[in-house]
Design an enzyme around this catalytic site. Structure first.
Site, PDB file in Angstrom:
ATOM      1  N   ALA A  34       0.838  -1.252   0.247  1.00 54.76           N
ATOM      2  CA  ALA A  34      -0.252   0.259   0.239  1.00 54.76           C
ATOM      3  C   ALA A  34       0.826   1.507   0.104  1.00 54.76           C
ATOM      4  O   ALA A  34       0.152   2.169  -0.976  1.00 54.76           O
ATOM      5  CB  ALA A  34      -0.370  -0.445   1.055  1.00 54.76           C
ATOM      6  N   VAL A  35       1.752   0.878   0.567  1.00 60.41           N
ATOM      7  CA  VAL A  35       2.954   2.733   1.032  1.00 60.41           C
ATOM      8  C   VAL A  35       3.950   2.754  -0.524  1.00 60.41           C
ATOM      9  O   VAL A  35       4.078   3.286  -0.554  1.00 60.41           O
ATOM     10  CB  VAL A  35       3.832   2.456   2.461  1.00 60.41           C
ATOM     11  CG1 VAL A  35       4.439   3.166   2.137  1.00 60.41           C
ATOM     12  CG2 VAL A  35       2.617   2.542   3.874  1.00 60.41           C
ATOM     13  N   ARG A  67      12.875   3.178  14.514  1.00 61.21           N
ATOM     14  CA  ARG A  67      12.857   4.796  15.225  1.00 61.21           C
ATOM     15  C   ARG A  67      13.312   5.215  16.612  1.00 61.21           C
ATOM     16  O   ARG A  67      13.458   6.064  16.476  1.00 61.21           O
ATOM     17  CB  ARG A  67      11.509   4.786  14.599  1.00 61.21           C
ATOM     18  CG  ARG A  67      10.561   5.079  13.432  1.00 61.21           C
ATOM     19  CD  ARG A  67       9.219   5.056  14.019  1.00 61.21           C
ATOM     20  NE  ARG A  67       8.957   4.695  12.228  1.00 61.21           N
ATOM     21  CZ  ARG A  67       7.198   3.911  12.369  1.00 61.21           C
ATOM     22  NH1 ARG A  67       6.565   3.156  12.749  1.00 61.21           N
ATOM     23  NH2 ARG A  67       6.636   4.188  10.992  1.00 61.21           N
ATOM     24  N   CYS A 114       2.471   7.264  10.793  1.00 63.62           N
ATOM     25  CA  CYS A 114       1.804   8.241   9.782  1.00 63.62           C
ATOM     26  C   CYS A 114       0.674   8.563  11.083  1.00 63.62           C
ATOM     27  O   CYS A 114       0.822  10.018  10.931  1.00 63.62           O
ATOM     28  CB  CYS A 114       1.017   6.781   9.644  1.00 63.62           C
ATOM     29  SG  CYS A 114      -0.141   5.556   9.803  1.00 63.62           S
ATOM     30  N   GLY A 132      -4.355   1.588   7.323  1.00 62.25           N
ATOM     31  CA  GLY A 132      -3.018   1.801   7.838  1.00 62.25           C
ATOM     32  C   GLY A 132      -2.199   0.549   7.777  1.00 62.25           C
ATOM     33  O   GLY A 132      -1.375   0.024   8.488  1.00 62.25           O
ATOM     34  N   ARG A 173      -9.044   2.183  15.562  1.00 64.26           N
ATOM     35  CA  ARG A 173      -9.109   1.527  13.772  1.00 64.26           C
ATOM     36  C   ARG A 173     -11.065   2.120  13.295  1.00 64.26           C
ATOM     37  O   ARG A 173     -12.200   1.346  14.158  1.00 64.26           O
ATOM     38  CB  ARG A 173      -8.929   0.105  13.447  1.00 64.26           C
ATOM     39  CG  ARG A 173      -9.240  -0.079  12.331  1.00 64.26           C
ATOM     40  CD  ARG A 173      -8.067   0.343  11.048  1.00 64.26           C
ATOM     41  NE  ARG A 173      -6.844  -0.290  12.091  1.00 64.26           N
ATOM     42  CZ  ARG A 173      -5.539   0.347  11.849  1.00 64.26           C
ATOM     43  NH1 ARG A 173      -5.098   1.421  10.949  1.00 64.26           N
ATOM     44  NH2 ARG A 173      -4.560  -0.442  11.659  1.00 64.26           N
ATOM     45  N   HIS A 193      -6.381   9.632   8.140  1.00 67.03           N
ATOM     46  CA  HIS A 193      -6.463   8.959   9.344  1.00 67.03           C
ATOM     47  C   HIS A 193      -6.853  10.170  10.220  1.00 67.03           C
ATOM     48  O   HIS A 193      -6.520  11.681   9.947  1.00 67.03           O
ATOM     49  CB  HIS A 193      -5.417   8.584  10.416  1.00 67.03           C
ATOM     50  CG  HIS A 193      -4.906   7.465  10.132  1.00 67.03           C
ATOM     51  ND1 HIS A 193      -5.106   6.310   9.871  1.00 67.03           N
ATOM     52  CD2 HIS A 193      -3.382   6.912  10.374  1.00 67.03           C
ATOM     53  CE1 HIS A 193      -3.938   5.965   9.595  1.00 67.03           C
ATOM     54  NE2 HIS A 193      -3.427   5.527  10.116  1.00 67.03           N
TER      55      HIS A 193
HETATM   56  C1  11C Z   1      -1.819   1.640  11.257  1.00 67.87           C
HETATM   57  N1  11C Z   1       0.163   4.082  12.280  1.00 67.87           N
HETATM   58  O1  11C Z   1      -2.598   2.840  10.830  1.00 67.87           O
HETATM   59  C2  11C Z   1      -0.275   2.385  11.634  1.00 67.87           C
HETATM   60  C3  11C Z   1       0.019   1.806  10.196  1.00 67.87           C
HETATM   61  O2  11C Z   1       4.997   1.783  12.020  1.00 67.87           O
HETATM   62  O3  11C Z   1       4.327   2.567  10.090  1.00 67.87           O
HETATM   63  C4  11C Z   1       1.603   2.434   9.966  1.00 67.87           C
HETATM   64  C5  11C Z   1       2.481   1.397  11.239  1.00 67.87           C
HETATM   65  C6  11C Z   1       4.329   1.656  11.083  1.00 67.87           C
HETATM   66  O4  11C Z   1      -2.320   0.915  11.316  1.00 67.87           O
END
Ligand code: 11C
Length: 345
Positions: free
Chosen positions: A13-14, A99, A128, A159, A241, A248
């Site tokens: 997707a990304v 990270r 994100c 996501g 979610r 988002h």
């Molecule tokens: C989601 N934020 O919406 C997450 C996806 O650490 O890059 C991104 C996961 C990440 O599920």
């Protein structure tokens, strides 16, 4: 003329948005390699009218590569990012693998571009939901400082990857047809239980940690402190979610260091901020919405209000395309910033 680029996870997707972003921004490319796991190798993808066959990523794939954009999952990054660096590439990694590594800068170009200076080959692209929030916080922090952030998210299924998007679509159709939901992926592919996402809100993104927060919530907390270089910043997050394909949304409450900023002041700050679009005109029902942010580069902010009890408290609503500014676009902007700052050898 340009750079030798590799995209790892090109079929995801990304990854697909990375290619679209490189194309849209006419990023200077001398050569392009599309890489993936063994499973997706052999697929064909088009870039600027040329068809590329996706190859399985191996250490040798990175010979001659200058910039490698990774988005194929943490284990692929852990195994192959150091191999790419060994071969002279700068890695911009969209997973959570590095990270929080103190040797790895975590960068949102509108917030901390100077952190790119101390990279040792790997640069991490934040989560994100963190990126869009810090983009909105930074102009306010610069003016009056920040003490506390409390965020609740309303996150889209993309996501969690293309399979989660398919799950939402299939489930919605099945439920409307009177069939059973049959959840298999969400909230988290690898967790013990799966729940219906169609017509639902799931208060779990990623796995639970010992402290009761989910990993997604802890990412928002820890990454925000690192990007803003504010270990002392108080941050709390609740991540949810929703049955939305992309985009988002976040309800953000902040307390600033200094009091007295008016809503008009905040609007002015955000209006002038790079990468931020103010959408705040409640008299005319203007505010950011996920459906309007899809395919757009900016972070949209609206519903800005003063807290009714605290003189340094403010509430607002932040929306962005999680696959663009939240992932692919921010990664490409990191590459652009490296070039602008003359940091590529
Ligand atoms: C989601 N934020 O919406 C997450 C996806 O650490 O890059 C991104 C996961 C990440 O599920």
């Amino acid at each position: 003329n340009g750079y030798h680029i590799a995209v790892v996870g090109a079929t995801g997707a990304v990854g697909q948005q990375m290619l679209a972003t490189l194309e849209k921004r006419t990023f200077p490319i001398a050569s392009l390699k599309l890489l993936s796991s063994k499973r997706s190798a052999g697929k064909e993808l088009s870039f600027k009218g040329t068809t590329y066959t996706v190859e399985e990523a191996t250490p040798e794939s990175f010979e001659g590569v200058q910039i490698a954009l990774f988005s194929a999952g943490g284990s692929v990054s852990k195994a192959l990012a150091p191999e790419a660096v060994k071969r002279g590439a700068v890695v911009i990694d969209n997973t959570s693998a590095f990270r929080m590594d103190t040797e790895v800068p975590l960068v949102v170009p509108e917030v901390n571009p100077k952190d790119l200076e101390w990279n040792k080959g790997i640069i991490a692209n934040p989560n994100c939901s963190t990126i869009q929030m810090v983009a909105a916080l930074e102009p306010i922090r610069q003016k009056v400082g920040l003490k506390k952030v409390v965020v609740s998210t309303y996150q889209a299924v993309s996501g969690a990857g293309l399979e989660a998007v398919d799950e939402l679509k299939t489930q919605t159709a099945d439920l409307l047809a009177g069939k059973e939901a049959n959840p298999e992926i969400l909230p988290v592919g690898g967790d013990k239980k799966h729940y219906q996402i169609a017509f639902n809100a799931i208060p779990q993104i990623d796995v639970f940690q010992e402290n009761g927060y989910t990993f997604e919530e802890m990412k928002m907390i820890n990454e925000t402190k690192k990007i803003m270089n504010m270990a002392e910043l108080e941050v709390a997050a609740t991540c949810v979610r929703l049955p939305i394909e992309t985009g988002h949304s976040e309800s953000v409450y902040i307390e600033t260091e200094q009091e007295g900023l008016s809503v008009a002041d905040i609007k002015e700050l955000l209006n002038a901020a790079p990468g931020v679009t103010l959408q705040d005109d409640t008299a005319n029902q203007v505010y950011p919405m996920a459906a309007h942010a899809v395919g757009k580069d900016d972070v949209f902010v609206g519903r800005i209000r003063r807290d009714l009890d605290r003189a340094n408290g403010y509430h607002f609503w932040v929306v962005s395309d999680n696959l663009l500014k939240g992932a692919a676009l921010n990664s490409v902007q990191i590459a652009e910033s490296l070039i602008q700052q003359d940091l590529l050898s």
